[in-house]
Design a protein around this motif. Structure first.
Motif, PDB file in Angstrom:
ATOM      1  N   UNK A   1      -8.480  14.336  60.477  1.00  0.00           N
ATOM      2  CA  UNK A   1      -7.453  14.630  61.475  1.00  0.00           C
ATOM      3  C   UNK A   1      -7.455  16.120  61.749  1.00  0.00           C
ATOM      4  N   UNK A   2      -6.348  16.679  61.827  1.00  0.00           N
ATOM      5  CA  UNK A   2      -6.022  17.998  62.343  1.00  0.00           C
ATOM      6  C   UNK A   2      -6.571  19.206  61.565  1.00  0.00           C
ATOM      7  N   UNK A   3      -6.855  20.292  62.277  1.00  0.00           N
ATOM      8  CA  UNK A   3      -7.232  21.552  61.643  1.00  0.00           C
ATOM      9  C   UNK A   3      -8.486  22.207  62.198  1.00  0.00           C
ATOM     10  N   UNK A   4      -9.148  21.570  63.144  1.00  0.00           N
ATOM     11  CA  UNK A   4     -10.421  22.095  63.627  1.00  0.00           C
ATOM     12  C   UNK A   4     -10.279  23.453  64.312  1.00  0.00           C
ATOM     13  N   UNK A   5      -9.250  23.599  65.139  1.00  0.00           N
ATOM     14  CA  UNK A   5      -9.092  24.876  65.836  1.00  0.00           C
ATOM     15  C   UNK A   5      -8.968  26.028  64.842  1.00  0.00           C
TER      16      UNK A   5
ATOM     17  N   UNK B   1      -4.126  10.492  57.575  1.00  0.00           N
ATOM     18  CA  UNK B   1      -5.348  10.025  56.929  1.00  0.00           C
ATOM     19  C   UNK B   1      -6.021   8.948  57.763  1.00  0.00           C
ATOM     20  N   UNK B   2      -7.322   8.828  57.627  1.00  0.00           N
ATOM     21  CA  UNK B   2      -8.050   7.808  58.385  1.00  0.00           C
ATOM     22  C   UNK B   2      -9.526   7.963  58.132  1.00  0.00           C
ATOM     23  N   UNK B   3     -10.315   7.152  58.843  1.00  0.00           N
ATOM     24  CA  UNK B   3     -11.759   7.194  58.625  1.00  0.00           C
ATOM     25  C   UNK B   3     -12.350   8.535  59.065  1.00  0.00           C
ATOM     26  N   UNK B   4     -13.466   8.897  58.449  1.00  0.00           N
ATOM     27  CA  UNK B   4     -14.146  10.139  58.796  1.00  0.00           C
ATOM     28  C   UNK B   4     -15.176   9.894  59.898  1.00  0.00           C
TER      29      UNK B   4
END
Lengths: 216, 216, 216, 216
Positions: B127-131, B162-165
């Motif tokens: 999920x979140x955090x790419x930026x 949470x979830x699949x990669x």
């Protein structure tokens, strides 16, 4: 043709008040002048810029005149104070408005309007937060199409906690800031010249079509 | 001479385990291959890299062999998973070790070893955090000397929580990621060629001396 | 006395437009209502809030009326959309204006006005950036005096790249967001009750004097 | 029973070297001692902690013994140096390992092991980056179950650019750092006592079931 630099001063204060960020802009602009670059500064708070994410939010919105200047420059520098450890609301407002340019890509190449420009960043604050301001803003600029040369951030911050700002603290004499101001000016000019000599040939529309062909 | 790209895979897993980040590296490397760039990947956790901020932390430290590869590349891509919303500890470790290169500037120009290289970034997470990963890492790379072309980040993240990669979720077919992988590959190549055609002429030593003359 | 929650909706849109952030606020407010907490939402853009860092920026500034509501609440939730990977300019503007409260500490204890309140955060965005918004905002709130219980952030984001927003995407049915909305509502209430039962006794003025005695 | 504080020193250096971060830990620990709290510090690099996101990464992994101490404390303080504007790789490694605790919730309430603890943060660096370290780390701690009282961060940084560290710079006499050290110690103790007096009653399992019932 001379290179043209645009500084967007994202201080919270209007022009009736002294801006520490402007003092650092002036220093970098003077260094650019020595390199034969002409500079222009817009104090964003002097204009009525609406909240939004399009290039024109309608009646009374003065962003379109600022955007014209953005589109006309070779070198775009976002200059900002730090508040609460991150970039000022005015700097964030400016980035949000630039979101509108994504939709204004070149008809043939799809390149956004900021393609072909170099980006840089100036930050002032009493203390901590410059890295966050620089990182977020430079990354945003690359997303919008700017190229970012090495060492094109220039900032001044004091030590931990409240304290005097750039002007009052004599930041004018701070070695690190003076050094990075010079790196920044020279590398921005290098970048702008390199872009002129080697325009980015990437065709985003073609690549987009290729991506669609292999995606769901 | 062919352009050479180096990917540093900063997954927490060693090569005995499948890395989602590697899957996205492979995609970008394949696109670079089409553009006649040869690529190499180092899985950092396969090596004993010591904590520290010098280029050689002594006995048993395997960073020096990685650094050799860094110094030899034209295109440097830091690839990483997100943990707790930010870049992995291994990615941070890599940046810390690159700190040592500041002290290894060219004798004449003072330019750090990463001057003349282009930098890019690859990120995967549930999920979140790419930026945040992209911004911090690309900014760090410009500090170290890399030039950053527009749109040289490529990431995949799923929706909130949470979830699949990447692999399990079928990220391979995700349009946005496939599009930005193409932008990235093409713009990295443009940048590397532009740097070859227009080496950065900035003399950091001269500018440093100028700064000292006007500072306290 | 009933607990009172204040949500500051920091969307860029005025009330004439549908706000995804409001949809998530409404969900959390409904959960708080079940816990016997009354809620109030202020859409910040419906008010003329001046840029600045004081509690009253003079003529036409409508922040003082918002600040009154802030001072009256037990639970303060900053709710915001993500733009360019970070919190909206309106959210940043709100934090900047709260800076003025540092100067309004209690005469005896020196505690800032937000001492004795619990803080939480709500974030919506098409994709990435929620962690950054939450971290920055919750940390700022602790600086201003709020206590932050565990799991008092609730966000929804889609997967990588542009895409539908919370409402359109059916975020209403997203398990992770629904789960954290419940954790948040319950823990905010726990925190507000704990603060009532155990007011923070710290005397900042006394500690400040102690610190001065051992500092330069 | 006395309150027990655990400091995890996330310096890159092992105990054979002087740690600036440790110097600031010692200051806060001394203030806690005056408030009748006993403190313990673990220098993480003195232990072989594997990369990973589980609570036990197998042979040779010394994290389990650190985790035992984490589980036994009332007050958990993550202490770290800044590198490249963000928290050290060792601090990030610690957070990644704490990820394993999500899976170790209480059988009845589902509360993670860090529920019932208060979290704080200490940061040292030559210059900029403390806010980012504090925000990211405190937010992560709330996700893991910690409660965060107001003003429980204590940091020292020098002004812009390279320069002396906390000890050499005489940070020991820096007013802001000394003031926030006191706020932090007192508010951590308040928080730990408040948690003892008012344990968090939230049943995460029940809320999770409720959320599932209304989600896809």
């Amino acid at each position: 043709m001379k290179l043209h630099a645009l500084f967007l001063n994202c201080t919270l204060k209007s022009s009736s008040e002294v801006s520490n960020t402007q003092a650092l802009i002036d220093k970098v602009a003077a260094l650019l002048a020595e390199l034969d670059v002409e500079s222009e500064t817009i104090r964003v708070t002097d204009h009525k810029v609406a909240f939004g994410v399009s290039s024109d939010e309608g009646e009374g919105d003065e962003w379109p005149t600022i955007l014209e200047r953005v589109n006309a420059c070779d070198i775009l520098v976002i200059a900002m104070p730090i508040w609460f450890g991150v970039r000022s609301s005015v700097a964030q407002l400016v980035m949000e408005r630039l979101d509108g340019t994504y939709a204004e890509g070149d008809e043939v190449t799809g390149q956004y309007p900021l393609y072909g420009k170099v980006g840089g960043v100036i930050v002032t604050g009493n203390e901590d937060g410059a890295h966050d301001c620089c990182a977020t803003t430079l990354f945003n600029l690359t997303h919008l199409g700017c190229m970012v040369p090495p060492n094109v951030d220039c900032y001044w911050v004091g030590d931990a906690g409240p304290g005097p700002s750039y002007i009052e603290a004599g930041g004018d004499k701070h070695l690190y800031t003076n050094r990075t101001a010079r790196y920044m000016a020279n590398n921005l000019v290098w970048g702008a010249m390199a872009l002129r000599a080697n325009p980015i040939g990437t065709n985003l529309k073609v690549l987009d079509a290729e991506a669609r062909a292999v995606s769901r």
